[in-house]
Write an enzyme that holds these catalytic residues in place. Structure first.
Site, PDB file in Angstrom:
ATOM      1  N   GLY A  61      -8.313 -15.914  -0.151  1.00 57.45           N
ATOM      2  CA  GLY A  61      -6.591 -17.059   0.284  1.00 57.45           C
ATOM      3  C   GLY A  61      -5.918 -14.828  -0.101  1.00 57.45           C
ATOM      4  CD  GLU A  88      -1.394  -8.081  -2.839  1.00 57.04           C
ATOM      5  OE1 GLU A  88      -0.584  -9.450  -3.203  1.00 57.04           O
ATOM      6  OE2 GLU A  88      -1.610  -8.322  -1.423  1.00 57.04           O
ATOM      7  CE  LYS A 133      -5.924  -9.481  -6.758  1.00 57.89           C
ATOM      8  NZ  LYS A 133      -6.389  -9.079  -6.408  1.00 57.89           N
ATOM      9  NE  ARG A 154       1.737 -11.039   2.090  1.00 57.97           N
ATOM     10  CZ  ARG A 154       1.337 -10.111   1.868  1.00 57.97           C
ATOM     11  NH1 ARG A 154       1.634  -9.392   3.272  1.00 57.97           N
ATOM     12  NH2 ARG A 154       1.736  -8.482   0.884  1.00 57.97           N
ATOM     13  CB  CYS A 170      -6.320  -8.384   2.725  1.00 59.73           C
ATOM     14  SG  CYS A 170      -4.869  -7.190   2.327  1.00 59.73           S
ATOM     15  CB  VAL A 213      -1.389  -0.107   1.348  1.00 64.20           C
ATOM     16  CG1 VAL A 213      -1.701   1.876   1.628  1.00 64.20           C
ATOM     17  CG2 VAL A 213      -1.863  -0.826   1.200  1.00 64.20           C
ATOM     18  CG  LEU A 272      -4.418  -0.787  -2.762  1.00 66.89           C
ATOM     19  CD1 LEU A 272      -4.138  -2.415  -2.915  1.00 66.89           C
ATOM     20  CD2 LEU A 272      -3.795   0.180  -2.830  1.00 66.89           C
ATOM     21  CG  ASP A 296      10.294   0.746   4.776  1.00 72.79           C
ATOM     22  OD1 ASP A 296       9.294   0.086   4.291  1.00 72.79           O
ATOM     23  OD2 ASP A 296      10.596  -0.521   5.413  1.00 72.79           O
ATOM     24  CE  LYS A 300       9.416  -3.554   1.727  1.00 70.85           C
ATOM     25  NZ  LYS A 300       8.920  -3.007   2.883  1.00 70.85           N
TER      26      LYS A 300
HETATM   27  C1  UGA Z   1      -8.913  -7.733  -1.227  1.00 74.49           C
HETATM   28  C2  UGA Z   1      -9.934  -6.559  -0.879  1.00 74.49           C
HETATM   29  O1  UGA Z   1     -10.760  -6.722  -2.529  1.00 74.49           O
HETATM   30  C3  UGA Z   1      -9.841  -4.920  -1.378  1.00 74.49           C
HETATM   31  O2  UGA Z   1     -10.482  -4.378  -1.008  1.00 74.49           O
HETATM   32  C4  UGA Z   1      -8.460  -4.819   0.011  1.00 74.49           C
HETATM   33  O3  UGA Z   1      -8.652  -3.327  -0.349  1.00 74.49           O
HETATM   34  C5  UGA Z   1      -7.873  -6.069  -0.024  1.00 74.49           C
HETATM   35  O4  UGA Z   1      -7.588  -7.197   0.326  1.00 74.49           O
HETATM   36  C6  UGA Z   1      -6.967  -4.852   1.416  1.00 74.49           C
HETATM   37  O5  UGA Z   1      -8.090  -5.200   2.158  1.00 74.49           O
HETATM   38  O6  UGA Z   1      -5.748  -5.016   1.450  1.00 74.49           O
HETATM   39  P1  UGA Z   1      -7.282  -8.930  -2.691  1.00 74.49           P
HETATM   40  O7  UGA Z   1      -6.975  -9.702  -0.973  1.00 74.49           O
HETATM   41  O8  UGA Z   1      -6.015  -8.093  -3.053  1.00 74.49           O
HETATM   42  O9  UGA Z   1      -7.758  -7.519  -1.938  1.00 74.49           O
HETATM   43  O10 UGA Z   1      -8.056  -9.475  -3.320  1.00 74.49           O
HETATM   44  P2  UGA Z   1      -8.749 -10.092  -3.821  1.00 74.49           P
HETATM   45  O11 UGA Z   1      -9.163  -9.440  -5.571  1.00 74.49           O
HETATM   46  O12 UGA Z   1     -10.190  -9.016  -3.366  1.00 74.49           O
HETATM   47  O13 UGA Z   1      -9.410 -11.350  -3.837  1.00 74.49           O
HETATM   48  C7  UGA Z   1      -9.163 -11.934  -2.311  1.00 74.49           C
HETATM   49  C8  UGA Z   1      -9.386 -13.135  -2.401  1.00 74.49           C
HETATM   50  O14 UGA Z   1     -10.323 -13.918  -2.622  1.00 74.49           O
HETATM   51  C9  UGA Z   1      -8.243 -14.715  -3.167  1.00 74.49           C
HETATM   52  O15 UGA Z   1      -7.606 -15.375  -2.988  1.00 74.49           O
HETATM   53  C10 UGA Z   1      -9.383 -14.619  -4.507  1.00 74.49           C
HETATM   54  O16 UGA Z   1      -9.135 -15.404  -5.369  1.00 74.49           O
HETATM   55  C11 UGA Z   1     -11.015 -15.463  -3.562  1.00 74.49           C
HETATM   56  N1  UGA Z   1     -11.798 -14.992  -4.784  1.00 74.49           N
HETATM   57  C12 UGA Z   1     -11.734 -13.562  -4.970  1.00 74.49           C
HETATM   58  C13 UGA Z   1     -13.269 -15.720  -4.622  1.00 74.49           C
HETATM   59  O17 UGA Z   1     -12.398 -17.121  -4.746  1.00 74.49           O
HETATM   60  N2  UGA Z   1     -13.648 -15.747  -5.489  1.00 74.49           N
HETATM   61  C14 UGA Z   1     -14.175 -14.517  -5.659  1.00 74.49           C
HETATM   62  O18 UGA Z   1     -15.652 -14.318  -6.799  1.00 74.49           O
HETATM   63  C15 UGA Z   1     -12.944 -12.867  -6.026  1.00 74.49           C
END
Ligand code: UGA
Length: 429
Positions: free
Chosen positions: A255, A153, A318, A325, A258, A11, A151, A30, A35
């Protein structure tokens, strides 16, 4: 505006670069010297689309610089963002030691009227604690605010430049005015609220999305019992405008850095305030049990993994990131090896990061077809676009027969895969 960004994790780097791109003078800070050196040279220490370009552009424009010195970063800053990590404490709650350490270290250099903004995901009540720490170490007037980050990733730069909304958790009019002005070029959906509400909104958003995934995974389990296809069910429910078609993909569970952590944190927070009857504990449990449960099912499908060669496509948590992680691969691959399989694996970006976290027996290849060679089972774990048009005719020639295709993200038409002699196994279909 002069901005300091404490913490150059995911972030922190994205936020620093985006504010610098908007024309502000940003200093990223940092304590990790390696880094800071790498970032100062325009090198991002992880894979994130578009980030290196914007980092290099803003460094070249002199709007962005990096330092390990609190004095250098803070003494000029009108707005100071705290974006350090909040690992989980043993009881599941957020461990705020890095947030508090940052507050303590920035305090002596804070300039008059500075605004300290917490962007790290923290429980309600953290702003007061941070303000108390700073107050003890400075005589200047300052305020605190909470502006949580939303946001994702893999699309972090785009999400930061075009957020769905920005929450400004603050009560002081000057603070609200400055932070509104800062975020206005990004969106006109700026919502001002109490800091506690902003922090609850962050946990609620992630927990809601995590439970949405858990919900559809539970529906997928039922579909597998009765011949329904969860993809058809999604269409059937998603056209209801109250529900929507987005963010509904079943799979091996959520996964990343977050959702698993934030759901555990809100569950532990609920407990700490006396709410023991919590939905959140159940969501976490179901997600934790999902891979072991499905692996048993796959084991039966292929007649046991002992002596089988298994090819795994996708090691990151993803697509479009090399972050591993809480990636499914970290559970699936050790399980396969414990059950006697030989594992061949690939990923477009995450091989190097994954290697040190996976058993040494795994062999890695750069190409999905090389990976599939001689294997009995092909696991499609992550929906990278690189794996969205696999040539099943070619795969069938390379793999042992009978071959199994386990499509954990429902990316393929089962009939298309079956036409080439594969046994197809999706999720909830
Ligand atoms: C997530 C949130 O979507 C962001 O809005 C938030 O800012 C971020 O956490 C955070 O707290 O920093 P992120 O972890 O990057 O973002 O990824 P996502 O795209 O939301 O996916 C999270 C997990 O859910 C992945 O393992 C993905 O494969 C899974 N997922 C997502 C599903 O299994 N099904 C779906 O329909 C969508």
């Amino acid at each position: 505006m002069k901005i300091a960004c404490i913490g150059t994790g995911f972030v922190g780097v994205v936020t620093s670069a985006v504010f610098a791109k908007l024309g502000h003078q940003v200093v990223g800070l940092d304590i990790d010297e390696a880094k800071i050196k790498s970032l100062s040279q325009g090198k991002v220490p992880f894979f994130e689309p578009d980030l290196e370009e914007i980092l290099q552009e803003t460094l070249a424009s002199n709007n962005l610089s990096f330092t390990t010195s609190y004095q250098e970063a803070i003494s000029q800053a009108e707005v100071v963002f705290i974006m350090v990590g909040t690992p989980s404490a043993p009881d599941g709650q957020a461990d705020l030691k890095y947030v508090f350490a940052a507050a303590k270290d920035l305090a002596p250099y804070l300039q008059e009227k500075a605004i300290v903004v917490i962007k790290s995901t923290v429980p309600p009540g953290t702003n007061q604690k941070v303000a108390q720490i700073i107050q003890k170490l400075t005589s200047v007037q300052f305020t605190t605010a909470s502006v949580p980050e939303f946001l994702k990733e893999g699309s972090a730069v785009h999400d930061t430049l075009h957020p769905d909304r920005v929450l400004i958790g603050a009560t002081d009019p000057y603070t609200i005015e400055v932070l509104t002005k800062l975020h206005q070029p990004l969106t006109n959906k700026i919502l001002v609220m109490k800091p506690e509400s902003a922090q609850m909104a962050k946990y609620s958003a992630n927990t809601y999305l995590a439970q949405r995934i858990t919900f559809i995974n539970q529906i997928a389990n039922l579909c597998e019992k009765n011949g329904a296809d969860v993809q058809e069910v999604i269409q059937g429910i998603g056209h209801d405008k109250r529900i929507g078609l987005h963010y509904w993909y079943p799979g091996l569970g959520y996964g990343g850095s977050c959702f698993p952590k934030d759901v555990k944190e809100i569950a532990a927070y609920s407990k700490s305030v006396g709410e023991t009857d919590s939905l959140f504990i159940k969501i976490d449990e179901l997600n934790e049990n999902r891979i072991p449960r499905l692996m048993e099912k796959y084991n039966q499908l292929v007649g046991g993994f002992t002596g089988k060669t298994v090819a795994v496509l996708g090691l990151s948590f993803k697509p479009n990131t090399n972050d591993i992680r809480e990636a499914p691969a970290l559970k699936v691959i050790p399980w396969l090896i414990d059950h006697g399989a030989q594992v061949r694996a690939t990923d477009p970006q995450a091989i190097e990061v994954a290697r040190s976290h996976l058993p040494s027996q795994v062999t890695y290849f750069n190409d999905p077809y090389e990976t599939a060679k001689t294997s009995h089972v092909l696991f499609h774990l992550i929906e990278w676009s690189d794996y969205s048009h696999l040539d099943f005719k070619r795969l069938a020639q390379l793999m042992h027969q009978p071959a199994y295709f386990i499509d954990t993200r429902n990316q393929y038409d089962p009939q298309l895969v079956q036409q080439h002699g594969f046994t197809y196994q999706g999720v909830g279909r």
